[in-house]
Design a protein around this motif. Structure first.
Motif, PDB file in Angstrom:
ATOM      1  N   ARG A   1       0.776  -1.248   0.000  1.00 46.10           N
ATOM      2  CA  ARG A   1       0.000   0.000   0.000  1.00 46.10           C
ATOM      3  C   ARG A   1       0.805   1.295   0.000  1.00 46.10           C
ATOM      4  O   ARG A   1       0.304   2.303  -0.471  1.00 46.10           O
ATOM      5  CB  ARG A   1      -0.955   0.084   1.218  1.00 46.10           C
ATOM      6  N   GLU A   2       2.008   1.326   0.582  1.00 46.62           N
ATOM      7  CA  GLU A   2       2.641   2.624   0.832  1.00 46.62           C
ATOM      8  C   GLU A   2       2.797   3.418  -0.457  1.00 46.62           C
ATOM      9  O   GLU A   2       3.428   2.976  -1.418  1.00 46.62           O
ATOM     10  CB  GLU A   2       4.011   2.439   1.486  1.00 46.62           C
ATOM     11  N   SER A   3       2.225   4.613  -0.457  1.00 45.57           N
ATOM     12  CA  SER A   3       2.274   5.463  -1.652  1.00 45.57           C
ATOM     13  C   SER A   3       1.883   6.885  -1.274  1.00 45.57           C
ATOM     14  O   SER A   3       1.260   7.119  -0.242  1.00 45.57           O
ATOM     15  CB  SER A   3       1.338   4.917  -2.744  1.00 45.57           C
TER      16      SER A   3
ATOM     17  N   SER B   1      -3.896   1.056  -9.099  1.00 47.76           N
ATOM     18  CA  SER B   1      -4.217   2.449  -8.768  1.00 47.76           C
ATOM     19  C   SER B   1      -4.544   3.228 -10.030  1.00 47.76           C
ATOM     20  O   SER B   1      -5.522   3.979 -10.089  1.00 47.76           O
ATOM     21  CB  SER B   1      -3.037   3.112  -8.045  1.00 47.76           C
ATOM     22  N   SER B   2      -3.718   3.058 -11.048  1.00 44.04           N
ATOM     23  CA  SER B   2      -3.944   3.803 -12.285  1.00 44.04           C
ATOM     24  C   SER B   2      -5.209   3.336 -13.000  1.00 44.04           C
ATOM     25  O   SER B   2      -5.902   4.127 -13.633  1.00 44.04           O
ATOM     26  CB  SER B   2      -2.744   3.644 -13.224  1.00 44.04           C
TER      27      SER B   2
ATOM     28  N   GLY C   1      -6.817  -5.886  -2.946  1.00 39.21           N
ATOM     29  CA  GLY C   1      -7.162  -4.530  -3.390  1.00 39.21           C
ATOM     30  C   GLY C   1      -6.157  -3.985  -4.392  1.00 39.21           C
ATOM     31  O   GLY C   1      -6.521  -3.280  -5.316  1.00 39.21           O
ATOM     32  N   TYR C   2      -4.876  -4.298  -4.190  1.00 35.51           N
ATOM     33  CA  TYR C   2      -3.807  -4.095  -5.164  1.00 35.51           C
ATOM     34  C   TYR C   2      -3.823  -2.706  -5.790  1.00 35.51           C
ATOM     35  O   TYR C   2      -3.867  -2.556  -7.006  1.00 35.51           O
ATOM     36  CB  TYR C   2      -3.931  -5.174  -6.253  1.00 35.51           C
ATOM     37  N   GLY C   3      -3.824  -1.682  -4.947  1.00 32.82           N
ATOM     38  CA  GLY C   3      -3.762  -0.309  -5.450  1.00 32.82           C
ATOM     39  C   GLY C   3      -5.095   0.420  -5.426  1.00 32.82           C
ATOM     40  O   GLY C   3      -5.128   1.648  -5.551  1.00 32.82           O
ATOM     41  N   GLN C   4      -6.180  -0.314  -5.268  1.00 35.59           N
ATOM     42  CA  GLN C   4      -7.506   0.320  -5.347  1.00 35.59           C
ATOM     43  C   GLN C   4      -7.924   1.050  -4.069  1.00 35.59           C
ATOM     44  O   GLN C   4      -8.518   2.131  -4.146  1.00 35.59           O
ATOM     45  CB  GLN C   4      -8.540  -0.721  -5.775  1.00 35.59           C
ATOM     46  N   PRO C   5      -7.625   0.501  -2.864  1.00 38.45           N
ATOM     47  CA  PRO C   5      -7.960   1.278  -1.657  1.00 38.45           C
ATOM     48  C   PRO C   5      -7.203   2.605  -1.613  1.00 38.45           C
ATOM     49  O   PRO C   5      -7.724   3.608  -1.125  1.00 38.45           O
ATOM     50  CB  PRO C   5      -7.525   0.355  -0.503  1.00 38.45           C
TER      51      PRO C   5
ATOM     52  N   VAL D   1     -15.291 -10.938  -5.981  1.00 44.89           N
ATOM     53  CA  VAL D   1     -15.809 -10.437  -4.710  1.00 44.89           C
ATOM     54  C   VAL D   1     -14.756 -10.422  -3.604  1.00 44.89           C
ATOM     55  O   VAL D   1     -14.975  -9.886  -2.538  1.00 44.89           O
ATOM     56  CB  VAL D   1     -17.030 -11.295  -4.300  1.00 44.89           C
ATOM     57  N   GLY D   2     -13.578 -10.965  -3.882  1.00 40.89           N
ATOM     58  CA  GLY D   2     -12.628 -11.185  -2.796  1.00 40.89           C
ATOM     59  C   GLY D   2     -12.032  -9.935  -2.183  1.00 40.89           C
ATOM     60  O   GLY D   2     -11.665  -9.926  -1.018  1.00 40.89           O
ATOM     61  N   GLU D   3     -11.890  -8.883  -2.956  1.00 41.48           N
ATOM     62  CA  GLU D   3     -11.085  -7.763  -2.486  1.00 41.48           C
ATOM     63  C   GLU D   3     -11.865  -6.511  -2.138  1.00 41.48           C
ATOM     64  O   GLU D   3     -11.343  -5.593  -1.505  1.00 41.48           O
ATOM     65  CB  GLU D   3     -10.053  -7.404  -3.578  1.00 41.48           C
TER      66      GLU D   3
END
Lengths: 184, 815
Positions: free
Chosen positions: B302-304, B342-343, B374-378, B745-747
Motif C-alpha cells: 500500500r505505501e504510496s 491504482s492507475s 485490493g492491489y492499489g484500489q484502496p 468479490v474477494g477484495e
C-alpha cells in the motif's frame, strides 16, 4: 504411552542442552507419561510429540491465539506454556471435540460460516469451549471480548460471534459442561 | 446486523446448487483440526532450516564465515552467498512493472543487501533450535551503507541508490496513461481541488505464516515441494527457473493455506533455499517462517503518496481528474511487486473523459512490497473520495448529490475510462442512494452540527467505488509482460463410486473455491453437490492454471467448470441412451441417476454408467472409453464490481478520539454463486480495510532504517472487540462479460473503509475545518489535525514535529 524426545526432530532433540524432564499429564482424556526437554513449549509438544497438529502456531509470543488449548478447564495459549508445566494437569485440544459427528460448537462454526481458511478455527473452538465451562449465557458483546485473544484475518469475526452465540443458545447444557472429553 | 436485499432472488441462474448457501466442503476437516497446512507436513528424516538475515536496511556483506556453524553438532548443511550463486539463478518476477529493468535478486544477498531481513545465509540442522543456534554462530560482517526509507526522499537526487548496477536512481519505472486534454480542462475549470494523500505501509498478515517442505529424489529427478501459496503452478515455474530444473522435475503441493490475501503469490527466497538444501542433502528440509521473520521477509503493501487533482465546473460536474503518485516497492521487485491497479481505477465510478495518471515506482531500503487484497484500489479510493468531499464543501453541494451527478449511468455502460479500463455494467447511483438512505443521510444533513448530549460530534461519510475483478485478457497481460494467463483450467473425472472429481491448481486459501466449484459442477451436470469432490493445489494432479488472486478465480474457473461439466454430462447421456435404448433427449441427470423424463423406471445409476465408461465395456462403437474432461476458459473481459459504503462516527473534539458507530456497505457482485460465502468475503475484506484505515501501519525509524513495530504485539490488526457492526446490502446486476454474470468479490471490502471513515470524521469536525489526508486515521492524527486548525498562529507546534517521517516538499510534482 512413552515418548522420548530423541525421536522427534522438530524442536530440541539429541542436542538439547539440559536433561529431559519427566512429564505425567492427561491429553484429551488419555494418560501420557513421557520425558520432554525443559524448553519445549506445549504447542510443539502437542504437534511434534503427539502428532496433534490441529493446534496451530501463528506468532509464538502469545499475541495471535492460534495455539489456544484448554488446560484444566481454562483457555491457555500453548506457545506460552512449557510442556513440563502440564505435569499433573489435563489438556484438551481441538481433536477432542468431535466423534463421528461434529460437536455442536464445531457445527455452529460451520453453519454460521465462521471460518474461511480455518487456520484460526481451533483457537476459537477451544476458547469457546473454555467459555462454555464458565456456564452462563454471554451476550454478543461479552463473546467479542472473550474471543478477542484469537485473531482472524478472513472472517471479520461477525460470524464467529454468531456461531458461539448460537451454540450457547441451542446447547446450553453442553456449553455449560464444555462437551464430552473424548480420548485421542 | 445483516440486511440482505430481496434483489438476490432475481439471480439469473435458476436451479439447485448455484445461488444457494450450501455448507462448505472445506469446513469439516478444518473444524476438526484435520487440515493439512504446510507445517503439518512432516516427512521421515526431515531436517529444519533457519535463515540468517541482514540486520541493516542497506549494507555491504564483506564476509560470511560459516566454519563455526559447520562444526556444530546437528548442523547438516550451510549455504553461503557464493555457493548459492553457483547453484541458482535470480528469482523471477511474475507481474513486472512495465518498463522496469530486471533486478538481480538471488535467494541469498550477493554483495549488498537492500532491506532489513534479506536472507544472507541459511543453515539446516536436526532441529529448529539447533538450526537457529547455528545461525547465531555464523560470522557475517557488514559494512552499513547510507539508506533511505521515505518514498519521496528516495527520489531525491542525493538519495543513496539501491541498485546502481542497473539503475541510476531509485525510480524503478514510471508509467503514465490518460486520455483527452486534462491540462486544458484544469485551466478552464471553475474550481480545482487538489491534495497530497499519504497511504501508510501495511501487511496482509495471514494467520499462517509462509512455509515450505522440500523433498528431492535424485534418481527420479523429482523435487516435491509443499508450500503455502496461492499459485502452486507459478511457484513450480519460478522454482524451475531459479533452480535450473525442468518444470517436469518439480511437483508443487499447496494443500490447506492459512490465508493468502495476495502475500503468498510466487516464490520467496526461502523456497529456493529449502530446495537447494534438500537437493544437496537428499533429505527432506522444512522451513516454517516465524512471525518476526514474516514481518521483515514476507511482503508489505500500500505505501504510496498521491498528488490528486479534480477540476470541476461550478455545478460540480467533473471536468478532469489526475493522479501523479510515487509508490514504494521496497528493496526489491518481488514477484507481484508494486500494486498496479491504482492507475486502472483512479477515477472510481465517476465520468472522467479527460484525465491521466503517472506512477513512479520507487525503491526504498525497506521490506519489498507485494500484492495485497485490493492491489492499489484502496489507495486511490481514499484520495479521490476525500477530494470529492472537499469539492462538495467548496461548492456548497451535498456530497451525495455531487457523487450522483458524476456517476456513470447504466445507459452509459460499457464505458472506457482514461486508463483504458472498460466498465462493464452496473447501477452505481442506486448503491449510493441505498447507502444514503440506510445510514440516515437526509436526517443528518438537515440537522445542526451541535454536540450530542455526551459532548461528541457526529458525522457521516461516504465512499463510492468500483473494483476491477479478474484480468482483461491474455492480450492485456502480454502487453504488460505478465508471466501468466487470464484463464483458468480444470479437469473433471468421473469415478466408479458415482462421484465426480474436480482437479484444480487453485489452492484452498479460505476463498471457498472447493465449495463454489462443486456448486457449479453440480448445477451444470445435474448431479448432487455431495457427489462432487474438489482436489486442490497439487501440480501433479491438476491442469496447468493461473491461480487464486485478483478476485479472478470464479470469473475464469466458472467458465471452465461449466464447459467441462457440459462435456461430461453429454457423454454420460449418450452412454445412458445406448444402454437404456431410448433417445438421449428423453433422458436427464438427476442426483445419482440418469432417468427417463417421463418414465422413472427407465434409469441407470451414475456409478454404473461411469464404470461402463471407465472400463470401456459396453460403450457404443463410436465412443472412446473414459469419462474425463479438461477445459480452459478466459472471460471476455474484466468485470467491475461496484458499490458505496457509508460510515457514521462520533468524535470527541477535545481529544480526537472517535468511534465508528455504524458502517453500511452496499455492494454488487453480479450473480452470486453462494450468498453466505460472498457475505463472508465482503465482511473479511472490510475487516482488513478497517485495519488499514484505523490501526495498522508499519513504521520505520528514519535514522536506523529499522522496522520498529514488527511484531503482533506492536502491529495492531483488528480483534473481535474492535470492529463495528457491518450492515451489508446488495444489488445484483449480472456482468455481461463473465460466465453466469459473476463479478469478483474477494477484495472489494478493503477499498472503502478508509475514505468513508475519514469523510465521516471530517464531516463531524466540519466547523473546525479539519481535513484528513493520510491513512491510517488514528485519534492522534485527528487530534493533530484539530490542533493544526484550532491554533494556526501558535509559534510552538501543537504536536510533535513530524518532519522526520513526514512528506518531503519536493518529490512528486504535477507535470
Amino acid at each position: 504411552m512413552t515418548e522420548t524426545a530423541t525421536s522427534h526432530g522438530g524442536t530440541d532433540g539429541e542436542h538439547a542442552p539440559a536433561a529431559l524432564v519427566e512429564l505425567d499429564t492427561t491429553v484429551n482424556g488419555d494418560a501420557v507419561r513421557t520425558q520432554v526437554p525443559p524448553r519445549l513449549h506445549v504447542a510443539d509438544f502437542l504437534r511434534q510429540h503427539l502428532g496433534l497438529t490441529g493446534t496451530h502456531l501463528g506468532c509464538e509470543q502469545g499475541s495471535c491465539g492460534m495455539c489456544t488449548v484448554v488446560v484444566d478447564g481454562e483457555a491457555v495459549k500453548s506457545c506460552l506454556m512449557l510442556a513440563c508445566q502440564l505435569d499433573g494437569r489435563s489438556v484438551q485440544t481441538v481433536e477432542s471435540l468431535a466423534g463421528d459427528e461434529l460437536a455442536p460448537v464445531q457445527q455452529a462454526l460451520s453453519d454460521e460460516h465462521g471460518l474461511q481458511c480455518g487456520f484460526c478455527s481451533p483457537g476459537f473452538l477451544m476458547t469457546a469451549t473454555a467459555l462454555g465451562y464458565q456456564g452462563g449465557c454471554p451476550s454478543r458483546g461479552e463473546i467479542r471480548e472473550e474471543i478477542a485473544g484469537v485473531l482472524c484475518r478472513c472472517t471479520g469475526y461477525e460470524n464467529v460471534v454468531s456461531a458461539i452465540e448460537r451454540w450457547f443458545a441451542e446447547h446450553p447444557q453442553q456449553a455449560g459442561s464444555g462437551g464430552e472429553v473424548r480420548s485421542v | 446486523m445483516t440486511a440482505l436485499e430481496d434483489s438476490r432472488e432475481q439471480t439469473a441462474v435458476a436451479g439447485g446448487s448455484l445461488g444457494a448457501s450450501l455448507s462448505r466442503k472445506e469446513d469439516e476437516r478444518l473444524v476438526r483440526g484435520d487440515g493439512r497446512f504446510t507445517d503439518d507436513v512432516e516427512p521421515a528424516r526431515v531436517l529444519y532450516m533457519a535463515v540468517a538475515r541482514c540486520p541493516y536496511p542497506h549494507a555491504r556483506i564483506t564476509s560470511v564465515d560459516t566454519s563455526a556453524a559447520d562444526r556444530m553438532d546437528g548442523v547438516e548443511h550451510v549455504l553461503d552467498p557464493a555457493t548459492l550463486r553457483r547453484l541458482s539463478d535470480p528469482i523471477t518476477v511474475l507481474r513486472p512493472v512495465p518498463g522496469a529493468p530486471t533486478l538481480p535478486y538471488y535467494a541469498l544477498a550477493q554483495d549488498v543487501a537492500t532491506h532489513e531481513g534479506q536472507p544472507v545465509a541459511s543453515v539446516v540442522a536436526t532441529s529448529r533450535h539447533v538450526a537457529e543456534d547455528a545461525v547465531e554462530a555464523l560470522e557475517i560482517t557488514y559494512e552499513p551503507l547510507p539508506h533511505v526509507t521515505d518514498v519521496l526522499a528516495a527520489l531525491e537526487p542525493d538519495a543513496p541508490v539501491l541498485h546502481p548496477s542497473v539503475l541510476e536512481s531509485n525510480l524503478l519505472a514510471a508509467n503514465s496513461s490518460g486520455s483527452g486534454d486534462p491540462d486544458a480542462r484544469l485551466a478552464e475549470a471553475d474550481v480545482v481541488e487538489e491534495g497530497r494523500f499519504r497511504i501508510g505501509r501495511v501487511t496482509a498478515l495471514p494467520m499462517e505464516t509462509r512455509g515450505v517442505v522440500a523433498q528431492w529424489r535424485p534418481g527420479a529427478r523429482e523435487l516435491v515441494v509443499h508450500c503455502s501459496t496461492q499459485v502452486p503452478h507459478l511457484v513450480r515455474k519460478q522454482l524451475a527457473e531459479s533452480l535450473r530444473l525442468s518444470e517436469s522435475d518439480i511437483r508443487t503441493v499447496a494443500s490447506d493455506v492459512g490465508g493468502g490475501f495476495g502475500l503468498k503469490l510466487g516464490v520467496f527466497p526461502e523456497d529456493v533455499l529449502a530446495c537447494l538444501h534438500a537437493m544437496a542433502l537428499r533429505r527432506p528440509v522444512k522451513w516454517s517462517e516465524d512471525r518476526a521473520e514474516h514481518f521483515r521477509a514476507s511482503t508489505h503493501a500500500r505505501e504510496s503518496v498521491h498528488d490528486y487533482r479534480i477540476a470541476a465546473a461550478a455545478d460540480g460536474t467533473i471536468l478532469a481528474m489526475t493522479d501523479v503518485y510515487a509508490t514504494d516497492i521496497g528493496g526489491w521487485n518481488s514477484p507481484f511487486g508494486s500494486a498496479q491497479l491504482s492507475s486502472v481505477v483512479f477515477n472510481g465510478p465517476y465520468r472522467v473523459e479527460d484525465g491521466y495518471t503517472e506512477r513512479r515506482v520507487t525503491l526504498t531500503n525497506k521490506t519489498p512490497i507485494g500484492a495485497y487484497r485490493g492491489y492499489g484500489q484502496p489507495e486511490v479510493n481514499f484520495a479521490y473520495e476525500r477530494l470529492m468531499d472537499r469539492l462538495a464543501r467548496r461548492l456548497d453541494l451535498d456530497p451525495v448529490e455531487l457523487r450522483a451527478r458524476n456517476m456513470l449511468t447504466p445507459r452509459e455502460l460499457p464505458w472506457r475510462n482514461p486508463s483504458g479500463a472498460v466498465y462493464d455494467s452496473g447501477d452505481y447511483e442506486h448503491c449510493l442512494r441505498m447507502a444514503a438512505e440506510r445510514i440516515g443521510w437526509a436526517e443528518h444533513r438537515g440537522h445542526s452540527r451541535t454536540p450530542r448530549e455526551d459532548g461528541r460530534l457526529v458525522g457521516i461519510g461516504f465512499s463510492s467505488f468500483v473494483e476491477r475483478t479478474g484480468y482483461a485478457s491474455a492480450r492485456f497481460l502480454a502487453k504488460r509482460g505478465s508471466q501468466f494467463g487470464a484463464h483458468e483450467s480444470v479437469t473433471l473425472r468421473a469415478n466408479r463410486s458415482g462421484g465426480i472429481d474436480v482437479y484444480t491448481g487453485v489452492s484452498s486459501i479460505g476463498q471457498s473455491s472447493e465449495t463454489a466449484f462443486a456448486q457449479v459442477v453440480a448445477e451444470v451436470f445435474g448431479t448432487d453437490y455431495d457427489l462432487v469432490r474438489v482436489h486442490a493445489g497439487d501440480t501433479a494432479a491438476s491442469p496447468l492454471n493461473t491461480g487464486s488472486f485478483a478476485s479472478r478465480t470464479m470469473i475464469a474457473a466458472a467458465g471452465a467448470l461449466r464447459e467441462a461439466a457440459h462435456a461430461l454430462a453429454a457423454k454420460t447421456l449418450r452412454l445412458a441412451a445406448w444402454r437404456l435404448e431410448v433417445a438421449e433427449e428423453d433422458l436427464e441427470i438427476a442426483g445419482s441417476v440418469v432417468r427417463h423424463r417421463r418414465d422413472g423406471d427407465v434409469a441407470a445409476t451414475l456409478a454404473d454408467l461411469y464404470t461402463v465408461a471407465i472400463t470401456g465395456q459396453g460403450i457404443p462403437p463410436e465412443e472412446d472409453p473414459g469419462l474425463e474432461a479438461t477445459a480452459h476458459f478466459e472471460p471476455a473481459d474484466a468485470a467491475y464490481s461496484f458499490g458505496t459504503a457509508a460510515a457514521a462516527v462520533s468524535v470527541d473534539p477535545e481529544t480526537g478520539e472517535f468511534d465508528v458507530e455504524r458502517f453500511v456497505m452496499v455492494h454488487d457482485a453480479g450473480t452470486v454463486v453462494n450468498p453466505k460465502i460472498v457475505d463472508g468475503q465482503v465482511r473479511g475484506a472490510l475487516a482488513q480495510g478497517f485495519g488499514a484505515a484505523l490501526s495498522e501501519e508499519l513504521r520505520y525509524d528514519p535514522e536506523t532504517g529499522q522496522l520498529i513495530n514488527g511484531s503482533m504485539m506492536d502491529y495492531f490488526v483488528p480483534t473481535a472487540a474492535d470492529l463495528p457492526s457491518m450492515e451489508l446490502l446488495h444489488t445484483e446486476v449480472p456482468s455481461p462479460v463473465t460466465p453466469f454474470g459473476i463479478r469478483g468479490v474477494g477484495e472489494v471490502g478493503t477499498i472503502p473503509p478508509g475514505a468513508a471513515v475519514a469523510n465521516a470524521v471530517c464531516d463531524a469536525l466540519a466547523e473546525y475545518g479539519v481535513d484528513l489526508d493520510s491513512l491510517p486515521i488514528t485519534p492522534e492524527t485527528v487530534w493533530r489535525a484539530l490542533a493544526a486548525v484550532s491554533e494556526p498562529a501558535s509559534p510552538e507546534p501543537a504536536a510533535p514535529d513530524p518532519a522526520g517521517t513526514g512528506p518531503s516538499d519536493q518529490g512528486v510534482e504535477f507535470r
